[in-house]
Design a protein around this motif. Structure first.
Motif, PDB file in Angstrom:
ATOM      1  N   GLU A 141      -1.624   0.074  -6.384  1.00 44.31           N
ATOM      2  CA  GLU A 141      -1.530  -1.233  -5.721  1.00 44.31           C
ATOM      3  C   GLU A 141      -2.811  -1.629  -4.988  1.00 44.31           C
ATOM      4  N   ASN A 154      -4.228   7.955  -8.545  1.00 42.85           N
ATOM      5  CA  ASN A 154      -4.673   6.796  -7.787  1.00 42.85           C
ATOM      6  C   ASN A 154      -3.500   5.941  -7.335  1.00 42.85           C
ATOM      7  N   ASN A 155      -3.707   5.223  -6.251  1.00 42.86           N
ATOM      8  CA  ASN A 155      -2.738   4.241  -5.768  1.00 42.86           C
ATOM      9  C   ASN A 155      -2.834   3.008  -6.660  1.00 42.86           C
ATOM     10  N   GLU A 181      -9.509   4.973   0.039  1.00 45.31           N
ATOM     11  CA  GLU A 181      -8.870   5.370  -1.213  1.00 45.31           C
ATOM     12  C   GLU A 181      -9.786   5.147  -2.408  1.00 45.31           C
ATOM     13  N   PHE A 241       0.834  -1.205   0.000  1.00 50.26           N
ATOM     14  CA  PHE A 241       0.000   0.000   0.000  1.00 50.26           C
ATOM     15  C   PHE A 241       0.870   1.257   0.000  1.00 50.26           C
ATOM     16  N   THR A 275       4.304   5.758  -5.385  1.00 49.18           N
ATOM     17  CA  THR A 275       4.119   5.902  -6.832  1.00 49.18           C
ATOM     18  C   THR A 275       3.106   6.988  -7.142  1.00 49.18           C
ATOM     19  N   ARG A 276       2.019   7.013  -6.382  1.00 48.47           N
ATOM     20  CA  ARG A 276       0.991   8.038  -6.582  1.00 48.47           C
ATOM     21  C   ARG A 276       1.563   9.435  -6.402  1.00 48.47           C
ATOM     22  N   ARG A 277       2.387   9.589  -5.374  1.00 46.02           N
ATOM     23  CA  ARG A 277       2.994  10.895  -5.125  1.00 46.02           C
ATOM     24  C   ARG A 277       3.932  11.294  -6.267  1.00 46.02           C
ATOM     25  N   GLY A 294       2.495   1.860  -3.281  1.00 45.23           N
ATOM     26  CA  GLY A 294       1.548   2.488  -4.193  1.00 45.23           C
ATOM     27  C   GLY A 294       1.378   3.960  -3.910  1.00 45.23           C
ATOM     28  N   GLU A 295       1.390   4.341  -2.628  1.00 38.09           N
ATOM     29  CA  GLU A 295       1.285   5.752  -2.277  1.00 38.09           C
ATOM     30  C   GLU A 295       2.515   6.531  -2.756  1.00 38.09           C
TER      31      GLU A 295
END
Length: 588
Positions: A213, A210-211, A245, A143, A149-151, A146-147
């Motif tokens: 993962e 979006n995240n 999310e 998780f 990557t989102r950032r 993924g955050e």
């Protein structure tokens, strides 16, 4: 015999919590529990009744709190009929001494989230019975990956950073001595973009990335539940994060509430409920209302809901158990700031800094107070101090941004507010301050987008709604302005500024609704009319309506206000108009 609210029992709960959240990489929960453990009253020697020497030394740092005001709205003894028995933590090892887990946790602590998740996934299947610890760390690491990557995607789309921290009140800006280099050169070398060109639309799209993962994490959670009958508070928390999310807010609230019932001292779940819930949710959700953490939750919830007096009262109650907690004093200072009691709030923040000189959390609100009071020297000193502590935090960027804004260097302020958002694109205060700065730069389009980002993150942020109203009023879209001002007034019903702003819109050429203006100005008077606007406007409106008696009444009240505040009838337009009107009334 120890009770569930005795100091010894709370100490034991917090000690166990610290171990449990630390081994799962839940840093904020770990910090909160450790702060409150240190904030407890000192232990005493049961045989002699003497206070431990080390505890006595720390007791000299005890923080004093304001006296409670009125009744405290805590219903700590209430429990729901169907409330389940809370479970604090297991006493089993849970596999935390497994060498594979230790290695994976070391990867997690270094921010190598995918490496951590891969190691745990290949060492044992996620559905392994009785291994919630490994399952949680594996899926939580995914998780967070993924955050990250989102950032990164958000920053790439935005073509640069944006934002700031802490909402400040409106105030005049002036000139001051230059602040020495704050170490921002590291940022400057990497950005290479103009500080003046707003890219707020891109930033809005970037923030909403979006995240990637979520599907994998949800699949792992489903697999775990399929093979395990027992419920784990941390697994519930992770499921709630996924629901949140994906926009399934009601389901997220239920899962966060379940996590608090299973593990009442797990603060992350409580904090998530503070951010998501309204009063109806708090009343209807099954929460462990007989646990002492519920008092903390209610205090935080009231502060977030702008019930600042109730929040202060509740924090004073909590402070009786945690007399050395600097976080409680910080929250009380923020409540004073929200009440616009700037002198009292400044004094409390200075006490916080005395006890915890390198504290960063909440200090951006202190910089807002210094901004409003135009205290250049203190704001410059604060910016230097917090920059030396850690210059790569949103709070630090916002403090420095406030300093440059106070110096009228708005482009530099925007640069630092953008940097704050690069560090945390969901940092609410940063978006609001960025909107304020674009307002100063006469860029309503960019300001509107920044304020919209703020209300998207937290619809309870009245300052962002008020800012939207100001921008739409500026571009003469008064219907929209009234809507946004009304939303702000719902969040701050006792703030006369909100009602005066609505009244000004009703008076405008675009709406021309004098009776509506009269009603809202009367509401502003009921709220204290701290800005001294409503009485004068009521007098003028009643003049236009040829309601001479009411006009004389409000002119007289306004003159009394001016004399009370200045000691005489100051030579303002309001006083001149009022005296002339009353003289003509008497003459006729």
């Amino acid at each position: 015999m120890e009770t569930r609210t005795s100091g010894a029992h709370i100490r034991l709960e917090l000690t166990r919590t610290i171990a449990d959240v630390h081994v799962r990489g839940l840093k904020n929960a770990h910090k909160w529990a450790a702060e409150q453990l240190c904030g407890l009253a000192p232990t005493t020697n049961e045989e002699t009744g003497d206070v431990d020497e080390e505890a006595s030394k720390r007791e000299k740092e005890t923080i004093t709190f304001p006296v409670p005001i009125g009744d405290v709205p805590y219903r700590g003894g209430e429990t729901s009929d169907d409330a389940t028995e809370t479970r604090c933590t297991t006493t089993t090892n849970e596999g935390r001494d497994d060498p594979t887990y230790i290695l994976a946790k070391s990867y997690f602590d270094l921010g190598e989230y995918r490496r951590c998740a891969h190691l745990l996934a290949t060492s044992s299947p996620v559905s392994a019975h009785g291994k919630p610890l490994k399952t949680f760390l594996e899926l939580y690491a995914l998780f967070l990956a993924g955050e990250t990557t989102r950032r990164d995607v958000a920053n790439e789309r935005a073509k640069g950073p944006t934002g700031a921290a802490g909402d400040r009140e409106e105030g005049q800006k002036g000139n001051g001595t230059d602040l020495e280099d704050m170490g921002g050169d590291d940022f400057e070398r990497n950005e290479g973009t103009s500080t003046s060109g707003p890219r707020v639309r891109g930033e809005l799209v970037g923030r909403m990335a979006n995240n990637p993962e979520l599907d994998v994490v949800q699949s792992g959670l489903d697999e775990y539940e399929k093979h395990n009958n027992s419920t784990c508070a941390f697994i519930c928390y992770l499921q709630a994060l996924v629901f949140r999310e994906r926009g399934r807010m009601d389901a997220a609230k239920v899962k966060f509430a379940e996590s608090t019932r299973l593990y009442p001292t797990f603060w992350n779940a409580w904090q998530a409920l503070v951010d998501l819930c309204d009063e109806d949710d708090v009343a209807n959700l099954r929460l462990p209302r007989d646990h002492w953490c519920y008092q903390w939750f209610i205090a935080e919830f009231n502060l977030e809901s702008q019930k600042n007096l109730d929040a202060m009262n509740q924090f004073v109650v909590v402070a009786s158990t945690f007399p050395r907690s600097a976080s409680i004093l910080t929250k009380c200072a923020i409540a004073q700031y929200n009440l616009r009691e700037f002198d009292e709030a400044e004094e409390m923040f200075e006490r916080v800094i005395h006890v915890d000189p390198h504290r960063i959390e909440g200090i951006d609100a202190y910089s807002n107070i210094l901004y409003v009071k135009e205290d250049f020297a203190k704001l410059a000193h604060l910016a230097h101090r917090i920059s030396n502590t850690n210059k790569y935090t949103p709070e630090t960027c916002c403090v420095i941004g406030n300093y440059y804004s106070l110096k009228q260097q708005h482009e530099k302020a925007v640069t630092y507010f953008r940097r704050a958002l690069r560090l945390n694109r969901d940092y609410l205060s940063a978006w609001t301050l960025l909107g304020h700065e674009y307002t100063e730069m006469k860029n309503p389009k960019a300001a509107i987008e920044a304020y919209r980002c703020a209300v998207d993150i937290n619809p309870k942020d009245y300052r962002a709604w008020y800012g939207l109203g100001q921008m739409y009023e500026l571009i003469s879209m008064h219907v929209y302005a009234v809507y946004y001002y009304q939303t702000a007034a719902k969040l701050r019903p006792n703030d006369s500024r909100m009602w005066c702003a609505i009244g000004a819109c009703y008076e405008s050429d675009g709406l021309r609704q004098p009776m509506g203006a009269i009603r809202v100005y009367q509401r502003a008077v009921e709220c204290g009319d701290n800005e001294g606007i409503a009485l004068g406007r009521l007098a003028k409106l009643h003049e236009k309506q040829k309601n001479w008696k009411a006009a004389a009444h409000y002119h007289l009240r306004n003159l009394e206000r001016l004399k009370r505040e200045t000691g005489s009838y100051a030579e303002t337009q309001d006083s001149i108009d009022g005296l002339l009107f009353l003289a003509n009334i008497i003459k006729s």
